[in-house]
Design a protein around this motif. Sequence first.
Motif, PDB file in Angstrom:
ATOM      1  N   ARG A  58     -15.999  29.530  15.762  1.00  0.00           N
ATOM      2  CA  ARG A  58     -15.784  28.087  15.652  1.00  0.00           C
ATOM      3  C   ARG A  58     -16.901  27.437  14.834  1.00  0.00           C
ATOM      4  O   ARG A  58     -16.648  26.586  13.990  1.00  0.00           O
ATOM      5  CB  ARG A  58     -15.724  27.473  17.054  1.00  0.00           C
ATOM      6  N   TYR A  59     -18.135  27.881  15.072  1.00  0.00           N
ATOM      7  CA  TYR A  59     -19.269  27.358  14.307  1.00  0.00           C
ATOM      8  C   TYR A  59     -19.121  27.684  12.816  1.00  0.00           C
ATOM      9  O   TYR A  59     -19.297  26.823  11.953  1.00  0.00           O
ATOM     10  CB  TYR A  59     -20.573  27.953  14.846  1.00  0.00           C
ATOM     11  N   ILE A  60     -18.778  28.937  12.510  1.00  0.00           N
ATOM     12  CA  ILE A  60     -18.632  29.351  11.107  1.00  0.00           C
ATOM     13  C   ILE A  60     -17.502  28.575  10.433  1.00  0.00           C
ATOM     14  O   ILE A  60     -17.652  28.083   9.305  1.00  0.00           O
ATOM     15  CB  ILE A  60     -18.378  30.869  11.027  1.00  0.00           C
ATOM     16  N   ASP A  61     -16.352  28.452  11.097  1.00  0.00           N
ATOM     17  CA  ASP A  61     -15.220  27.699  10.534  1.00  0.00           C
ATOM     18  C   ASP A  61     -15.609  26.247  10.254  1.00  0.00           C
ATOM     19  O   ASP A  61     -15.243  25.680   9.223  1.00  0.00           O
ATOM     20  CB  ASP A  61     -14.022  27.739  11.491  1.00  0.00           C
ATOM     21  N   TYR A  62     -16.318  25.659  11.183  1.00  0.00           N
ATOM     22  CA  TYR A  62     -16.745  24.264  11.025  1.00  0.00           C
ATOM     23  C   TYR A  62     -17.661  24.121   9.811  1.00  0.00           C
ATOM     24  O   TYR A  62     -17.504  23.212   8.996  1.00  0.00           O
ATOM     25  CB  TYR A  62     -17.468  23.795  12.282  1.00  0.00           C
ATOM     26  N   MET A  63     -18.637  25.025   9.677  1.00  0.00           N
ATOM     27  CA  MET A  63     -19.587  24.940   8.572  1.00  0.00           C
ATOM     28  C   MET A  63     -18.906  25.189   7.227  1.00  0.00           C
ATOM     29  O   MET A  63     -19.234  24.543   6.223  1.00  0.00           O
ATOM     30  CB  MET A  63     -20.722  25.945   8.779  1.00  0.00           C
ATOM     31  N   LEU A  64     -17.949  26.120   7.182  1.00  0.00           N
ATOM     32  CA  LEU A  64     -17.212  26.373   5.935  1.00  0.00           C
ATOM     33  C   LEU A  64     -16.410  25.149   5.524  1.00  0.00           C
ATOM     34  O   LEU A  64     -16.381  24.771   4.343  1.00  0.00           O
ATOM     35  CB  LEU A  64     -16.285  27.586   6.108  1.00  0.00           C
ATOM     36  N   ASN A  65     -15.752  24.519   6.496  1.00  0.00           N
ATOM     37  CA  ASN A  65     -14.969  23.316   6.213  1.00  0.00           C
ATOM     38  C   ASN A  65     -15.873  22.179   5.758  1.00  0.00           C
ATOM     39  O   ASN A  65     -15.542  21.411   4.848  1.00  0.00           O
ATOM     40  CB  ASN A  65     -14.190  22.897   7.454  1.00  0.00           C
ATOM     41  N   LEU A  66     -17.040  22.073   6.384  1.00  0.00           N
ATOM     42  CA  LEU A  66     -18.002  21.035   6.023  1.00  0.00           C
ATOM     43  C   LEU A  66     -18.475  21.214   4.588  1.00  0.00           C
ATOM     44  O   LEU A  66     -18.585  20.246   3.829  1.00  0.00           O
ATOM     45  CB  LEU A  66     -19.188  21.086   6.991  1.00  0.00           C
ATOM     46  N   LYS A  67     -18.742  22.452   4.196  1.00  0.00           N
ATOM     47  CA  LYS A  67     -19.196  22.713   2.831  1.00  0.00           C
ATOM     48  C   LYS A  67     -18.113  22.385   1.807  1.00  0.00           C
ATOM     49  O   LYS A  67     -18.387  21.859   0.736  1.00  0.00           O
ATOM     50  CB  LYS A  67     -19.609  24.183   2.694  1.00  0.00           C
ATOM     51  N   LYS A  68     -16.862  22.688   2.148  1.00  0.00           N
ATOM     52  CA  LYS A  68     -15.755  22.365   1.245  1.00  0.00           C
ATOM     53  C   LYS A  68     -15.661  20.866   1.027  1.00  0.00           C
ATOM     54  O   LYS A  68     -15.503  20.393  -0.092  1.00  0.00           O
ATOM     55  CB  LYS A  68     -14.428  22.881   1.824  1.00  0.00           C
ATOM     56  N   ARG A  69     -15.755  20.110   2.112  1.00  0.00           N
ATOM     57  CA  ARG A  69     -15.608  18.655   2.016  1.00  0.00           C
ATOM     58  C   ARG A  69     -16.767  18.024   1.281  1.00  0.00           C
ATOM     59  O   ARG A  69     -16.615  17.052   0.551  1.00  0.00           O
ATOM     60  CB  ARG A  69     -15.458  18.054   3.412  1.00  0.00           C
ATOM     61  N   LYS A  70     -17.963  18.584   1.461  1.00  0.00           N
ATOM     62  CA  LYS A  70     -19.129  18.048   0.760  1.00  0.00           C
ATOM     63  C   LYS A  70     -19.031  18.295  -0.734  1.00  0.00           C
ATOM     64  O   LYS A  70     -19.525  17.503  -1.538  1.00  0.00           O
ATOM     65  CB  LYS A  70     -20.405  18.693   1.314  1.00  0.00           C
ATOM     66  N   SER A  71     -18.421  19.422  -1.119  1.00  0.00           N
ATOM     67  CA  SER A  71     -18.343  19.763  -2.535  1.00  0.00           C
ATOM     68  C   SER A  71     -17.148  19.106  -3.219  1.00  0.00           C
ATOM     69  O   SER A  71     -17.046  19.126  -4.438  1.00  0.00           O
ATOM     70  CB  SER A  71     -18.262  21.287  -2.699  1.00  0.00           C
ATOM     71  N   ARG A  72     -16.252  18.518  -2.440  1.00  0.00           N
ATOM     72  CA  ARG A  72     -15.055  17.931  -3.056  1.00  0.00           C
ATOM     73  C   ARG A  72     -14.678  16.644  -2.316  1.00  0.00           C
ATOM     74  O   ARG A  72     -13.908  16.648  -1.372  1.00  0.00           O
ATOM     75  CB  ARG A  72     -13.906  18.954  -2.980  1.00  0.00           C
ATOM     76  N   VAL A  73     -15.245  15.543  -2.809  1.00  0.00           N
ATOM     77  CA  VAL A  73     -14.966  14.257  -2.182  1.00  0.00           C
ATOM     78  C   VAL A  73     -13.703  13.664  -2.793  1.00  0.00           C
ATOM     79  O   VAL A  73     -13.618  13.470  -4.010  1.00  0.00           O
ATOM     80  CB  VAL A  73     -16.146  13.278  -2.383  1.00  0.00           C
ATOM     81  N   ASN A  74     -12.715  13.372  -1.964  1.00  0.00           N
ATOM     82  CA  ASN A  74     -11.468  12.795  -2.423  1.00  0.00           C
ATOM     83  C   ASN A  74     -11.562  11.274  -2.300  1.00  0.00           C
ATOM     84  O   ASN A  74     -11.316  10.705  -1.231  1.00  0.00           O
ATOM     85  CB  ASN A  74     -10.296  13.336  -1.586  1.00  0.00           C
ATOM     86  N   LEU A  75     -11.933  10.607  -3.405  1.00  0.00           N
ATOM     87  CA  LEU A  75     -12.137   9.160  -3.379  1.00  0.00           C
ATOM     88  C   LEU A  75     -10.836   8.409  -3.111  1.00  0.00           C
ATOM     89  O   LEU A  75     -10.845   7.352  -2.472  1.00  0.00           O
ATOM     90  CB  LEU A  75     -12.758   8.697  -4.697  1.00  0.00           C
ATOM     91  N   GLN A  76      -9.720   8.960  -3.589  1.00  0.00           N
ATOM     92  CA  GLN A  76      -8.439   8.313  -3.337  1.00  0.00           C
ATOM     93  C   GLN A  76      -8.118   8.309  -1.850  1.00  0.00           C
ATOM     94  O   GLN A  76      -7.628   7.315  -1.302  1.00  0.00           O
ATOM     95  CB  GLN A  76      -7.328   9.027  -4.122  1.00  0.00           C
ATOM     96  N   GLU A  77      -8.435   9.417  -1.187  1.00  0.00           N
ATOM     97  CA  GLU A  77      -8.216   9.510   0.254  1.00  0.00           C
ATOM     98  C   GLU A  77      -9.077   8.483   0.995  1.00  0.00           C
ATOM     99  O   GLU A  77      -8.618   7.842   1.945  1.00  0.00           O
ATOM    100  CB  GLU A  77      -8.558  10.922   0.739  1.00  0.00           C
ATOM    101  N   ILE A  78     -10.316   8.320   0.538  1.00  0.00           N
ATOM    102  CA  ILE A  78     -11.217   7.360   1.170  1.00  0.00           C
ATOM    103  C   ILE A  78     -10.722   5.935   0.947  1.00  0.00           C
ATOM    104  O   ILE A  78     -10.728   5.107   1.854  1.00  0.00           O
ATOM    105  CB  ILE A  78     -12.653   7.532   0.623  1.00  0.00           C
ATOM    106  N   LYS A  79     -10.263   5.651  -0.270  1.00  0.00           N
ATOM    107  CA  LYS A  79      -9.741   4.317  -0.582  1.00  0.00           C
ATOM    108  C   LYS A  79      -8.513   4.015   0.284  1.00  0.00           C
ATOM    109  O   LYS A  79      -8.364   2.904   0.811  1.00  0.00           O
ATOM    110  CB  LYS A  79      -9.379   4.223  -2.061  1.00  0.00           C
ATOM    111  N   GLU A  80      -7.628   4.994   0.430  1.00  0.00           N
ATOM    112  CA  GLU A  80      -6.435   4.795   1.260  1.00  0.00           C
ATOM    113  C   GLU A  80      -6.819   4.589   2.724  1.00  0.00           C
ATOM    114  O   GLU A  80      -6.171   3.811   3.434  1.00  0.00           O
ATOM    115  CB  GLU A  80      -5.497   6.000   1.112  1.00  0.00           C
ATOM    116  N   TYR A  81      -7.866   5.280   3.172  1.00  0.00           N
ATOM    117  CA  TYR A  81      -8.343   5.099   4.549  1.00  0.00           C
ATOM    118  C   TYR A  81      -8.830   3.664   4.751  1.00  0.00           C
ATOM    119  O   TYR A  81      -8.548   3.034   5.777  1.00  0.00           O
ATOM    120  CB  TYR A  81      -9.457   6.092   4.857  1.00  0.00           C
ATOM    121  N   ILE A  82      -9.567   3.146   3.763  1.00  0.00           N
ATOM    122  CA  ILE A  82     -10.040   1.757   3.838  1.00  0.00           C
ATOM    123  C   ILE A  82      -8.857   0.800   3.867  1.00  0.00           C
ATOM    124  O   ILE A  82      -8.839  -0.173   4.641  1.00  0.00           O
ATOM    125  CB  ILE A  82     -10.961   1.424   2.641  1.00  0.00           C
TER     126      ILE A  82
END
Length: 357
Positions: free
Chosen positions: A240-264
């Motif tokens: 679970r720790y490894i999966d979480y860290m891998l997912n975290l690294k993916k999200r840090k390296s690829r910020v989806n600004l459109q997704e953030i704008k839609e969230y706002i």
Amino acid sequence: MIKILIVDDEKWTRETIKQFGKWKEYGIEVIEEAVDGQEALRLIEQMSPDIVITDMKMPGVDGMELLRIVAERFPQIKLIVASGYDDFNYMRQAILSKVNEYLLKPINAEELNLALEKCTKEIQNHLRSHLIKPFSFFSKDITALIMEYKKKISSFLDELNTEGFENVMQRFFNELKKVDRIDSNFLAKIEHEFILLLEEKMIKNDCNVSDMFEKNEDLINESSLSLDLLLKKQQGLGKRYIDYMLNLKKRKSRVNLQEIKEYIDRNFADSHISLEVLANKFFVSKEYLSKAFKNMYGGNITEYIVSRRMEQAKQLLDDNELQIKSIATMVGYEDISYFYRVFKKYFKISPGEMRQS
């Protein structure tokens, strides 16, 4: 000894709670006070309270933010809210932070003591369930074996290598099965060493513990009565720790600004949405998010939130049945005077003048 912290900017509320509480009956021996969330966090670091009673609406770091931080950084603390506001956003944050009780002001002595009784019983049950038999030393060979494999396990966790981690854990437990005497104290020692190792990794990587393990509560609370069950549990937590860290690294390296704008666009009316909240939610630094958003959309995030709120407020003003105070709340402003100032700065006229025109 149970310790409690009372957080409220109103002295009379703190005094009322102190007067109503049956402290001796519940074994509460230390009572500290804080006037806001910032002072509360400082005291939490110093005194490590078992229970925190907090107001929601306070200057500076308010109850909403305090609950969020305590739930993330100090999940063992029992939380009681004492608020004069029966507000949806407050209640939602209380639920997210797993608050034990939400009391409405004026404080009722019976309700307060029922909440204290519930919290102290949970604390005592937790202590009993984690009580370890009298400590005993292990042989030099066993201690050396634990230290050797701890280093290997740590290395595979750092590399985020699931296969390597599972294999080394299996080899370690195969070696442990050769040990003649395996009792509950032995199992507790192995479990304790692994949890300490995971905690070190989480602190080092500034992980959100509640996010990482919220879906694994059954695994965390599972009683390890044998080596096989302990292996299963530790492999599950490590993966679970490894999966979480891998997912975290993916999200840090690829910020989806459109997704953030839609969230706002969906949540701009939330009074607590901010650059910091968005950065935490999408696992990116505030500085990077602010710069990237401005480069993409020509304005910063705060300006965009304000523009969405103001345009929505303008539309709502067309409905003469809605009071301006209600409109302010509907677009995310709890302070009506602050809403007036923002509105006038944005449109150059007040909400009342716009409605009349």
